[in-house]
Scaffold this motif. Structure first.
Motif, mmCIF file in Angstrom:
data_model
loop_
_atom_site.group_PDB
_atom_site.id
_atom_site.type_symbol
_atom_site.label_atom_id
_atom_site.label_comp_id
_atom_site.label_asym_id
_atom_site.label_seq_id
_atom_site.Cartn_x
_atom_site.Cartn_y
_atom_site.Cartn_z
ATOM 1 N N LEU A 251 -13.463 0.458 -2.597
ATOM 2 C CA LEU A 251 -12.806 -0.846 -2.638
ATOM 3 C C LEU A 251 -11.769 -0.948 -1.524
ATOM 4 O O LEU A 251 -11.152 0.046 -1.149
ATOM 5 C CB LEU A 251 -12.117 -1.063 -3.983
ATOM 6 C CG LEU A 251 -13.011 -1.222 -5.220
ATOM 7 C CD1 LEU A 251 -12.154 -1.175 -6.485
ATOM 8 C CD2 LEU A 251 -13.802 -2.517 -5.160
ATOM 9 N N GLU A 252 -11.576 -2.157 -1.020
ATOM 10 C CA GLU A 252 -10.571 -2.350 0.031
ATOM 11 C C GLU A 252 -9.161 -2.316 -0.551
ATOM 12 O O GLU A 252 -8.242 -1.774 0.052
ATOM 13 C CB GLU A 252 -10.809 -3.680 0.734
ATOM 14 C CG GLU A 252 -9.874 -3.924 1.909
ATOM 15 C CD GLU A 252 -10.188 -5.205 2.651
ATOM 16 O OE1 GLU A 252 -9.418 -5.573 3.556
ATOM 17 O OE2 GLU A 252 -11.205 -5.849 2.323
ATOM 18 N N HIS A 253 -8.983 -2.939 -1.713
ATOM 19 C CA HIS A 253 -7.696 -2.941 -2.398
ATOM 20 C C HIS A 253 -7.937 -2.677 -3.884
ATOM 21 O O HIS A 253 -9.019 -2.956 -4.406
ATOM 22 C CB HIS A 253 -6.969 -4.291 -2.259
ATOM 23 C CG HIS A 253 -6.556 -4.611 -0.862
ATOM 24 N ND1 HIS A 253 -7.336 -5.346 0.001
ATOM 25 C CD2 HIS A 253 -5.436 -4.286 -0.169
ATOM 26 C CE1 HIS A 253 -6.711 -5.470 1.162
ATOM 27 N NE2 HIS A 253 -5.563 -4.837 1.086
ATOM 28 N N GLY A 254 -6.917 -2.187 -4.556
ATOM 29 C CA GLY A 254 -7.057 -2.018 -5.987
ATOM 30 C C GLY A 254 -5.866 -1.320 -6.607
ATOM 31 O O GLY A 254 -5.209 -0.489 -5.973
ATOM 32 N N VAL A 255 -5.579 -1.694 -7.852
ATOM 33 C CA VAL A 255 -4.621 -0.977 -8.683
ATOM 34 C C VAL A 255 -5.433 -0.199 -9.707
ATOM 35 O O VAL A 255 -6.179 -0.783 -10.498
ATOM 36 C CB VAL A 255 -3.651 -1.940 -9.393
ATOM 37 C CG1 VAL A 255 -2.797 -1.185 -10.415
ATOM 38 C CG2 VAL A 255 -2.751 -2.636 -8.384
ATOM 39 N N ARG A 292 -4.290 6.785 1.475
ATOM 40 C CA ARG A 292 -5.033 5.536 1.448
ATOM 41 C C ARG A 292 -4.096 4.341 1.532
ATOM 42 O O ARG A 292 -3.090 4.276 0.847
ATOM 43 C CB ARG A 292 -5.835 5.428 0.147
ATOM 44 C CG ARG A 292 -7.119 6.211 0.090
ATOM 45 C CD ARG A 292 -8.194 5.614 1.000
ATOM 46 N NE ARG A 292 -8.343 4.196 0.816
ATOM 47 C CZ ARG A 292 -9.144 3.647 -0.097
ATOM 48 N NH1 ARG A 292 -9.856 4.418 -0.907
ATOM 49 N NH2 ARG A 292 -9.252 2.338 -0.198
ATOM 50 N N ASP A 293 -4.447 3.360 2.371
ATOM 51 C CA ASP A 293 -3.742 2.081 2.382
ATOM 52 C C ASP A 293 -4.450 1.130 1.418
ATOM 53 O O ASP A 293 -5.663 1.195 1.223
ATOM 54 C CB ASP A 293 -3.747 1.471 3.784
ATOM 55 C CG ASP A 293 -2.868 2.244 4.753
ATOM 56 O OD1 ASP A 293 -1.864 2.810 4.287
ATOM 57 O OD2 ASP A 293 -3.190 2.284 5.953
ATOM 58 N N GLY A 294 -3.669 0.219 0.846
ATOM 59 C CA GLY A 294 -4.273 -0.814 0.021
ATOM 60 C C GLY A 294 -4.669 -0.375 -1.370
ATOM 61 O O GLY A 294 -5.357 -1.118 -2.075
ATOM 62 N N MET A 295 -4.252 0.807 -1.805
ATOM 63 C CA MET A 295 -4.569 1.289 -3.145
ATOM 64 C C MET A 295 -3.292 1.797 -3.811
ATOM 65 O O MET A 295 -2.432 2.389 -3.158
ATOM 66 C CB MET A 295 -5.607 2.410 -3.104
ATOM 67 C CG MET A 295 -6.945 2.029 -2.480
ATOM 68 S SD MET A 295 -7.884 0.831 -3.459
ATOM 69 C CE MET A 295 -8.457 1.871 -4.797
ATOM 70 N N LEU A 296 -3.191 1.557 -5.111
ATOM 71 C CA LEU A 296 -2.042 2.037 -5.877
ATOM 72 C C LEU A 296 -2.550 2.659 -7.169
ATOM 73 O O LEU A 296 -3.301 2.029 -7.924
ATOM 74 C CB LEU A 296 -1.087 0.887 -6.206
ATOM 75 C CG LEU A 296 0.114 1.243 -7.094
ATOM 76 C CD1 LEU A 296 1.046 2.205 -6.374
ATOM 77 C CD2 LEU A 296 0.871 -0.017 -7.516
#
Length: 441
Positions: A251-255, A292-296
């Protein structure tokens, strides 16, 4: 100068259209639609080009939405601009889209764009219009992947719905949300956006609610990983956990949220426990998230002091944040969520807030639902007694005192008297001690 011809777009023209898009981007006429949207419409919708000496010097790209046509891109090479070229190009695009039964052909242009090239060709400028756009949280190519990992897009405004808890919300806003939502601003102040966070507190205090609110505030997909579902009997828990996070990493972004993380991250011992392998794997995953960028990654636990020491070491989790019992403002908001609107004006919310001090959100929900259920039971009994009276010998009408009554403050206070607090005084004291010794704000 040779003759300029107008023709349909061919696949071989794509590089030229891309070049025109970049030329427009470099000027004051920044294209409204992205390059991906323009190239997709060239292939799938409608496009025409102007050619001079075998070279594409202008392009017009359009798409239809019901009865309205939209010009996705209208670009002319800086060295070939003339009303004659623009007029012929726009007319050709209109003829190409006319069989679709369009009522209007519309175009959006940025500030500083050449209005004259359009107004001289029949387009009218509409005043007091503003162009707004919103990025989709998940791109189309990620939809199946998100479904595969059990993720979802949460409703917007969950952050605003977390009433009260101002201290916790301010802390999360400053430490988590702002650096992730505005990385350029964070970089200006030398702030490294967080990658992994631990929430701890007694059970039922709303840690999951806060995790979802953070995802909603960031407008990122929310993926929950359940420790209890990692063991399927065929593969080890560690292997399953690794496989799940490999898919999530696409995934590009995600919590990513792991609740009750103590199930897979408790203190390791000698001899090893069955969960020691999955604890080791989780440590690797946390380390990977830091690159990783864009992930938390958000983990939550009811027993922070029982977590493995290596997991709690500096460099694993950026912050270890306490989430405690709801304050007065939050309790008031919770009560208003469950009290029916039509009777809310008669309810003493201040009294309910005072009498629910020390209760979790789940405790308050239980009390509110119990009061409602008891009131419904009374109403059903009153209806039954009334029907029995009408069938009896007296034939008297039901008195007002026998009619179903609305909920009142006393009903809620009565329900509270039967509600056992989830958090004992000893647990609350332990939580306060954990804040002093383990919290990292």
């Amino acid at each position: 100068m040779g003759r300029i011809s107008i023709r349909e777009f061919y696949d071989d023209d794509l590089d030229a259209v891309v070049g025109l898009w970049w030329e427009a981007r470099a000027s004051s006429e920044h294209p409204v639609y992205s390059l991906n949207e323009v190239t997709a419409s060239c292939r799938e919708d409608h496009a025409v080009v102007a050619v001079h000496d075998g070279k594409v010097i202008a392009a017009a790209v359009g798409r239809a939405a019901h009865a309205q046509g939209w010009i996705v891109f209208f670009g002319i090479s800086e060295h070939s601009r003339s009303e004659n070229v623009s007029g012929k190009l726009l007319d050709a695009l209109e003829r190409k889209m006319a069989p679709l039964g369009l009522s209007t052909l519309s175009v959006l242009i940025p500030e500083g764009g050449r209005l004259d090239l359009l107004t001289s060709n029949g387009f009218q400028s509409r005043d007091a219009l503003r162009y707004l756009e919103r990025q989709m949280p998940v791109q189309r190519r990620e939809l199946e992947l998100l479904k595969d990992v059990g993720g979802r897009i949460l409703p917007r405004h969950l952050w605003e719905k977390v009433a009260g808890m101002r201290g916790e919300k301010q802390l999360l806003e400053e430490r988590l949300v702002a650096p992730l939502a505005e990385p350029d601003l964070a970089d200006r102040y030398g702030v490294v956006p967080p990658r992994a966070v631990m929430l701890f507190g007694p059970p039922g205090t709303g840690k999951t609610t806060f995790a979802k609110a953070i995802a909603s505030r960031l407008d990122w997909p929310f993926v929950e990983v359940f420790p209890s579902r990692l063991g399927d009997g065929n593969t080890s828990m560690a292997a399953t956990l690794r496989s799940v996070f490999e898919r999530i990493g696409e995934l590009e972004h995600g919590v990513v949220f792991i609740d009750e993380v103590e199930e897979i991250a408790s203190q390791r011992s000698d001899p090893p426990t069955p969960t020691q392998g999955v604890t080791n794997e989780l440590l690797k995953i946390v380390a990977d998230f830091r690159d990783r960028d864009g992930m938390l990654l958000i983990c939550a636990t009811n027993f922070v002091r029982g977590l493995d020491a290596a997991l709690m070491r500096h460099g694993r989790f950026d912050y270890v944040l306490p989430i405690g019992l709801p304050d007065a403002e939050a309790r008031g908001a919770i009560w208003r969520r469950y009290v029916p609107e039509e009777i809310a004006h008669d309810i003493d919310f201040a009294g309910l807030v005072a009498h629910s001090d020390g209760l979790t959100p789940a405790d308050i929900e239980y009390a509110a639902r119990r009061a409602s259920q008891d009131a419904l039971a009374r109403a059903l009994r009153a209806q039954h007694d009334g029907a029995a009276g009408e069938l009896g010998a007296s034939g008297e009408r039901i008195h007002a005192s026998q009619r179903p009554t609305d909920l009142s403050t006393s009903d809620y206070l009565e329900a509270l008297s039967h509600t056992r607090a989830t958090i004992s005084d000893e647990q609350q004291q332990s939580f306060l001690e954990d804040i002093e010794t383990l919290a990292r704000l």
